[in-house]
Design a protein around this motif. Structure first.
Motif, PDB file in Angstrom:
ATOM      1  N   GLU A 162     -72.513   5.959 -81.033  1.00 30.88           N
ATOM      2  CA  GLU A 162     -72.451   4.495 -81.154  1.00 30.88           C
ATOM      3  C   GLU A 162     -71.548   4.104 -82.322  1.00 30.88           C
ATOM      4  O   GLU A 162     -70.707   3.194 -82.207  1.00 30.88           O
ATOM      5  CB  GLU A 162     -73.864   3.943 -81.355  1.00 30.88           C
ATOM      6  N   LEU A 163     -71.692   4.799 -83.449  1.00 32.04           N
ATOM      7  CA  LEU A 163     -70.857   4.485 -84.610  1.00 32.04           C
ATOM      8  C   LEU A 163     -69.393   4.813 -84.317  1.00 32.04           C
ATOM      9  O   LEU A 163     -68.497   4.042 -84.682  1.00 32.04           O
ATOM     10  CB  LEU A 163     -71.322   5.274 -85.824  1.00 32.04           C
ATOM     11  N   ARG A 164     -69.144   5.935 -83.645  1.00 30.33           N
ATOM     12  CA  ARG A 164     -67.770   6.327 -83.345  1.00 30.33           C
ATOM     13  C   ARG A 164     -67.071   5.258 -82.503  1.00 30.33           C
ATOM     14  O   ARG A 164     -65.920   4.903 -82.745  1.00 30.33           O
ATOM     15  CB  ARG A 164     -67.753   7.678 -82.633  1.00 30.33           C
ATOM     16  N   ARG A 165     -67.770   4.743 -81.505  1.00 31.88           N
ATOM     17  CA  ARG A 165     -67.177   3.697 -80.655  1.00 31.88           C
ATOM     18  C   ARG A 165     -66.894   2.423 -81.454  1.00 31.88           C
ATOM     19  O   ARG A 165     -65.902   1.742 -81.216  1.00 31.88           O
ATOM     20  CB  ARG A 165     -68.114   3.373 -79.484  1.00 31.88           C
ATOM     21  N   LYS A 166     -67.759   2.158 -82.413  1.00 32.12           N
ATOM     22  CA  LYS A 166     -67.629   0.911 -83.170  1.00 32.12           C
ATOM     23  C   LYS A 166     -66.498   0.986 -84.195  1.00 32.12           C
ATOM     24  O   LYS A 166     -65.732   0.023 -84.357  1.00 32.12           O
ATOM     25  CB  LYS A 166     -68.964   0.605 -83.868  1.00 32.12           C
ATOM     26  N   VAL A 167     -66.371   2.126 -84.893  1.00 35.06           N
ATOM     27  CA  VAL A 167     -65.424   2.183 -86.010  1.00 35.06           C
ATOM     28  C   VAL A 167     -64.063   2.768 -85.624  1.00 35.06           C
ATOM     29  O   VAL A 167     -63.081   2.590 -86.340  1.00 35.06           O
ATOM     30  CB  VAL A 167     -66.005   2.986 -87.192  1.00 35.06           C
ATOM     31  N   LEU A 168     -64.016   3.466 -84.473  1.00 35.87           N
ATOM     32  CA  LEU A 168     -62.730   4.035 -84.044  1.00 35.87           C
ATOM     33  C   LEU A 168     -62.611   3.895 -82.530  1.00 35.87           C
ATOM     34  O   LEU A 168     -62.656   4.871 -81.783  1.00 35.87           O
ATOM     35  CB  LEU A 168     -62.621   5.509 -84.453  1.00 35.87           C
ATOM     36  N   PRO A 169     -62.453   2.639 -82.063  1.00 29.49           N
ATOM     37  CA  PRO A 169     -62.365   2.417 -80.605  1.00 29.49           C
ATOM     38  C   PRO A 169     -61.143   3.078 -79.991  1.00 29.49           C
ATOM     39  O   PRO A 169     -61.142   3.403 -78.797  1.00 29.49           O
ATOM     40  CB  PRO A 169     -62.307   0.896 -80.484  1.00 29.49           C
ATOM     41  N   LYS A 170     -60.093   3.272 -80.777  1.00 29.45           N
ATOM     42  CA  LYS A 170     -58.910   3.994 -80.297  1.00 29.45           C
ATOM     43  C   LYS A 170     -58.261   4.702 -81.489  1.00 29.45           C
ATOM     44  O   LYS A 170     -58.398   4.258 -82.639  1.00 29.45           O
ATOM     45  CB  LYS A 170     -57.922   3.032 -79.641  1.00 29.45           C
ATOM     46  N   PRO A 171     -57.566   5.808 -81.257  1.00 28.63           N
ATOM     47  CA  PRO A 171     -56.936   6.542 -82.365  1.00 28.63           C
ATOM     48  C   PRO A 171     -55.949   5.671 -83.133  1.00 28.63           C
ATOM     49  O   PRO A 171     -55.211   4.871 -82.548  1.00 28.63           O
ATOM     50  CB  PRO A 171     -56.229   7.702 -81.654  1.00 28.63           C
TER      51      PRO A 171
END
Length: 394
Positions: free
Chosen positions: A359-368
């Motif tokens: 969940e955090l990964r999607r929120k803080v890094l939606p794309k490289p």
């Protein structure tokens, strides 16, 4: 098909060779073609066995797995070959020449014991499982060393064998069983059987077994392979300075073995330049203090199994990360930091945090944002929710 016999015939073996590399996506077409020349039930059994063999490669390696016979439970519950080989070496080092392998399953441990030159009585009460164990002993050329017997293990006389190995069933109709007394057979029965062994004994148990459930006359060993905790083993009759009450963590490959020295909990200190993530077997065995002493480090929080230190000391018992940032937990600040540093690959680890990494990964890094990579630890530092950023030490 609830009988392996047809697969052991010349026709069955030839069919197994033919379907060995069948892609599951092409099974229907292969089955349709083969049923023109072979009984439909035999074709289905061969394709099912091919699927099980393919799944078993990760545990047994291709050379063995593609010759062995499996049941669905056997693939799931059998010991990984590397772990079984390590345990067989320990038995051999203890002077064991014969083992009663109770609850043998499809024979994974019996195979490792026989390859170590140990005679084995392999016992299980399920007819299909027994058939698979017997077929595996033959397929791998070990039938002279492995006697397979269909019986209730609680009724087997083990007096003529140097050692006892018990691997109780730890799964039921509702999934994994966590209460050792709900194992089949119960842990108390297995302990009783172990205590009757003339030379040594080992009981395979779930790695989550509470330390207080370990009998006082047993040595407890937690084993990981490639960083994944696989099992715990209760040893009896080991002696040699380990013996009753000893605790150890063993990491494969290697092996690397860390013994408990009864150290007090490490002191809590602020994060230094390096953060160490102990191997899961070390954590399960409650040996984080032994690792911290080796590293000259302390804990970032009294309840968190992360060790920190000011210098890098290579160790097989923990993975080292060099820290670059320590921040209070704040998703917006983390997102801005990742954008600023052009991060493209984000690894999120957590210990002592309720935040879900995905969940955090999607929120803080939606794309490289670039080519850089960062590891973020969601944790507590002396009680405060924190984010530690860094990268593995190569």
């Amino acid at each position: 098909m609830n009988d392996l016999a047809p697969l052991l015939t010349p026709e069955g073996r030839a069919l197994l060779d033919e379907v060995r590399d069948t892609d599951p996506a092409h099974e229907l077409a292969v089955a349709t073609r083969l049923r023109r020349e072979h009984p439909a039930e035999l074709v289905s059994a061969a394709l099912g066995q091919a699927r099980l063999r393919q799944r078993a490669v990760v545990k047994f390696g291709a050379e063995d797995a593609l010759r062995m016979f499996f049941t669905p439970d056997g693939v799931e519950q059998s010991t990984r070959a590397s772990v079984a080989a390590y345990r067989a070496r320990r038995f051999r080092e203890l002077g064991v020449t014969s083992v009663a392998d109770l609850c043998c399953g499809i024979g994974g441990d019996a195979i490792a014991l026989a390859r170590a030159g140990i005679r084995v009585l392999a016992v299980d009460r399920d007819p299909l499982t027994v058939a698979a164990a017997r077929a595996n002993a033959g397929a791998l050329g070990l039938a002279d060393l492995i006697e397979v017997r269909e019986a209730d293990v609680t009724e087997v006389d083990t007096a003529g064998w140097d050692a006892v190995f018990v691997d109780p069933a730890r799964r039921g109709g509702r999934g994994r069983i966590f209460d050792p007394e709900a194992y089949s057979p119960p842990l108390s029965w297995a302990v009783g059987a172990a205590r009757t062994a003339s030379r040594a004994a080992a009981l395979k148990v779930a790695p989550g077994i509470p330390h207080e459930a370990v009998p006082g006359d047993a040595e407890a060993e937690w084993i990981s392979d490639g960083g994944d905790v696989k099992e715990a083993v209760l040893w009896f009759g080991t002696g040699g300075g380990t013996g009753p009450g000893a605790v150890r963590a063993t990491l494969l490959p290697g092996p690397h073995t860390l013994l408990s020295r009864g150290l007090p909990d490490p002191a809590v200190r602020p994060p230094g330049r390096f953060l160490y993530e102990p191997d899961g077997a070390v954590i399960r065995a409650h040996l984080v203090a032994e690792v911290a002493e080796r590293l000259g480090g302390g804990l970032i929080d009294a309840t968190i199994a992360y060790v920190t230190a000011d210098e890098h000391r290579p160790t097989p018992y923990a993975t080292a990360y060099e820290l670059t940032d320590r921040l209070p937990f704040n998703a917006k600040k983390l997102k801005a930091l990742l954008r600023e540093r052009r991060v493209g690959t984000l690894t999120v680890k957590k210990r002592g945090s309720a935040v879900e990494p995905e969940e955090l990964r999607r929120k803080v890094l939606p794309k490289p944002q670039g080519a850089a990579s960062v590891t973020v630890f969601l944790t507590r530092v002396d009680g405060a929710p924190s984010m530690l950023l860094g990268h593995p030490v190569r």
